[in-house]
Design a protein around this motif. Structure first.
Motif, PDB file in Angstrom:
ATOM      1  N   UNK A 169     -13.672  35.384  35.090  1.00  0.00           N
ATOM      2  CA  UNK A 169     -13.771  36.851  35.034  1.00  0.00           C
ATOM      3  C   UNK A 169     -14.777  37.403  36.035  1.00  0.00           C
ATOM      4  N   UNK A 170     -15.805  36.609  36.359  1.00  0.00           N
ATOM      5  CA  UNK A 170     -16.787  37.066  37.356  1.00  0.00           C
ATOM      6  C   UNK A 170     -16.104  37.340  38.693  1.00  0.00           C
ATOM      7  N   UNK A 209     -14.731  42.945  45.694  1.00  0.00           N
ATOM      8  CA  UNK A 209     -13.552  42.171  46.094  1.00  0.00           C
ATOM      9  C   UNK A 209     -12.593  41.843  44.955  1.00  0.00           C
ATOM     10  N   UNK A 210     -13.040  42.061  43.707  1.00  0.00           N
ATOM     11  CA  UNK A 210     -12.273  41.600  42.545  1.00  0.00           C
ATOM     12  C   UNK A 210     -10.808  42.007  42.579  1.00  0.00           C
ATOM     13  N   UNK A 252      -8.898  42.288  44.925  1.00  0.00           N
ATOM     14  CA  UNK A 252      -8.093  41.602  45.946  1.00  0.00           C
ATOM     15  C   UNK A 252      -7.624  40.229  45.490  1.00  0.00           C
ATOM     16  N   UNK A 253      -8.167  39.741  44.375  1.00  0.00           N
ATOM     17  CA  UNK A 253      -7.825  38.383  43.955  1.00  0.00           C
ATOM     18  C   UNK A 253      -6.570  38.362  43.081  1.00  0.00           C
ATOM     19  N   UNK A 254      -5.621  37.521  43.470  1.00  0.00           N
ATOM     20  CA  UNK A 254      -4.414  37.338  42.657  1.00  0.00           C
ATOM     21  C   UNK A 254      -4.629  36.198  41.668  1.00  0.00           C
ATOM     22  N   UNK A 255      -5.414  35.175  42.091  1.00  0.00           N
ATOM     23  CA  UNK A 255      -5.646  34.040  41.189  1.00  0.00           C
ATOM     24  C   UNK A 255      -7.002  33.408  41.464  1.00  0.00           C
ATOM     25  N   UNK A 300      -1.536  24.182  39.003  1.00  0.00           N
ATOM     26  CA  UNK A 300      -2.154  23.990  37.682  1.00  0.00           C
ATOM     27  C   UNK A 300      -3.647  24.327  37.733  1.00  0.00           C
ATOM     28  N   UNK A 301      -4.262  24.426  36.545  1.00  0.00           N
ATOM     29  CA  UNK A 301      -5.701  24.690  36.488  1.00  0.00           C
ATOM     30  C   UNK A 301      -6.068  26.008  37.137  1.00  0.00           C
ATOM     31  N   UNK A 302      -5.219  27.003  36.983  1.00  0.00           N
ATOM     32  CA  UNK A 302      -5.380  28.242  37.747  1.00  0.00           C
ATOM     33  C   UNK A 302      -5.174  29.449  36.833  1.00  0.00           C
ATOM     34  N   UNK A 303      -6.061  30.437  36.970  1.00  0.00           N
ATOM     35  CA  UNK A 303      -5.891  31.708  36.255  1.00  0.00           C
ATOM     36  C   UNK A 303      -5.209  32.698  37.194  1.00  0.00           C
TER      37      UNK A 303
END
Ligand SMILES: O=c1ccn([C@@H]2O[C@H](COP(=O)(O)OP(=O)(O)O[C@H]3O[C@H](CO)[C@@H](O)[C@H](O)[C@H]3O)[C@@H](O)[C@H]2O)c(=O)[nH]1
Ligand SMILES: [Mn+2]
Length: 286
Positions: free
Chosen positions: A165-166, A173-174, A176-179, A221-224
């Motif tokens: 979540x950080x 920039x938050x 802009x992040x897809x994952x 895998x291992x990805x939000x």
């Protein structure tokens, strides 16, 4: 079939995250539907009421029971045979305030989904499971972030959700992040890792390097992920993400009603001729 004990260890490690349980949901996809997996999960849902408070009280790590108990003696118990088979079963409804662990604290939602598989229908392996899970979870809880784990993985850090979540909440920039993706580490490596199974170059050089150019690859895998990004939301600079904090749309609906209406979303034919099949369907890498 993957061994049921592996699967429930994965599930329990995710259920034991240090995160408000009412905001945490764990979904399991079981291709074709195996009575063993379903029964193991049913037992796991009961066990979670003991396991989660135990983990939190003693701050233990890792929170995958199999990994944890491999260090210690554990006794196996006889299991009863599951009486019924269901395609979608909400084993723990996290929104139900009367469902609590042995310390009286609320529990995360736990959903069993047996995805339908039939000869001649392409099931698309993991990607097919992820597609079905995205659809079913959007019907039941619809949380804005989705972590996927393979059945033989477990989380080794109970604070992973806050760390993820950080990134997404970063003021500059938050959006802009897809994952947000975490590296994989492996058990059972040979002493000197002569076959380079540790994959250090990938985890510590290639991915961080690509990330520096905003070109990180999703490893599968291992990805939000943001639910939005998996469902085809187009990003443009300056776009502000509207957080779907808590879906109120299902407040009036019963657990049975949610199970019933989401069954069709896990059927093997759902993608044929629907907007989802034409526009959304994901084919994961690897
Ligand atoms: O028909 C399928 C096939 C796979 N899975 C799930 O997908 C996971 C991964 O599939 P698997 O065939 O076990 O792939 P691996 O080759 O072991 O894993 C590599 O490929 C996966 C798919 O991209 C990535 O998730 C992994 O990180 C990567 O190590 C499994 O554990 C299952 O949880 C299904 O649900 N149905
Ligand atoms: Mn595998």
């Amino acid at each position: 079939m993957e061994p049921p004990t592996l699967v429930i260890s994965t599930v329990l490690s995710a259920m034991a995250y240090n995160h408000p349980p009412e905001k945490l949901s764990v979904y399991v996809s079981d291709d074709g539907g195996s009575e063993f997996t379903f029964y193991a999960l049913l037992e796991a849902s009961r066990f979670s009421k003991h396991w989660i408070p135990f983990c939190k009280k003693f701050d233990i790590e890792p929170r995958a029971p199999e990994a944890y108990f491999s260090l210690q003696y554990s006794s196996l118990q006889d299991s009863k045979f599951a009486q019924e088979w269901l395609a979608i079963k909400i084993l723990i409804a996290g929104r139900d305030t009367s469902v609590v662990d042995n310390d009286g604290n609320r529990l995360p939602t736990l959903v069993y989904m047996s995805r339908e598989k039939r000869p001649k229908w392409p099931h698309n392996f993991k990607a097919g499971a992820v597609n079905a899970l995205i659809r079913v979870s959007s019907e039941i809880t619809n949380a804005p972030f989705i972590l996927n784990l393979d059945c033989d993985m477990y989380s080794n850090n109970a604070d992973t959700i806050q760390e993820m979540l950080c990134f997404f909440m970063d003021e500059k920039k938050g959006d802009e992040f897809a994952f947000v993706q975490f590296p994989q580490y492996y058990n059972n490596l040979t002493k000197n890792d002569i076959y380079a199974n540790r994959c250090l170059v990938t985890a510590e050089v290639i991915h961080p390097g690509l990330g520096g150019y905003s070109a990180a690859l999703y490893c599968g895998t291992g990805c939000f992920h943001r639910r939005d990004s998996l469902c085809g939301r187009k990003y443009f600079r300056g776009d502000r993400v509207q957080w779907n904090i808590e879906s109120e749309k299902n407040a009036e609906r019963t657990t049975g009603d949610l199970e019933e209406s989401s069954k069709v979303l896990a059927s093997c034919s759902y993608e044929k001729g629907t907007q989802w099949g034409k526009e959304v369907i994901l084919y994961l890498p690897l």
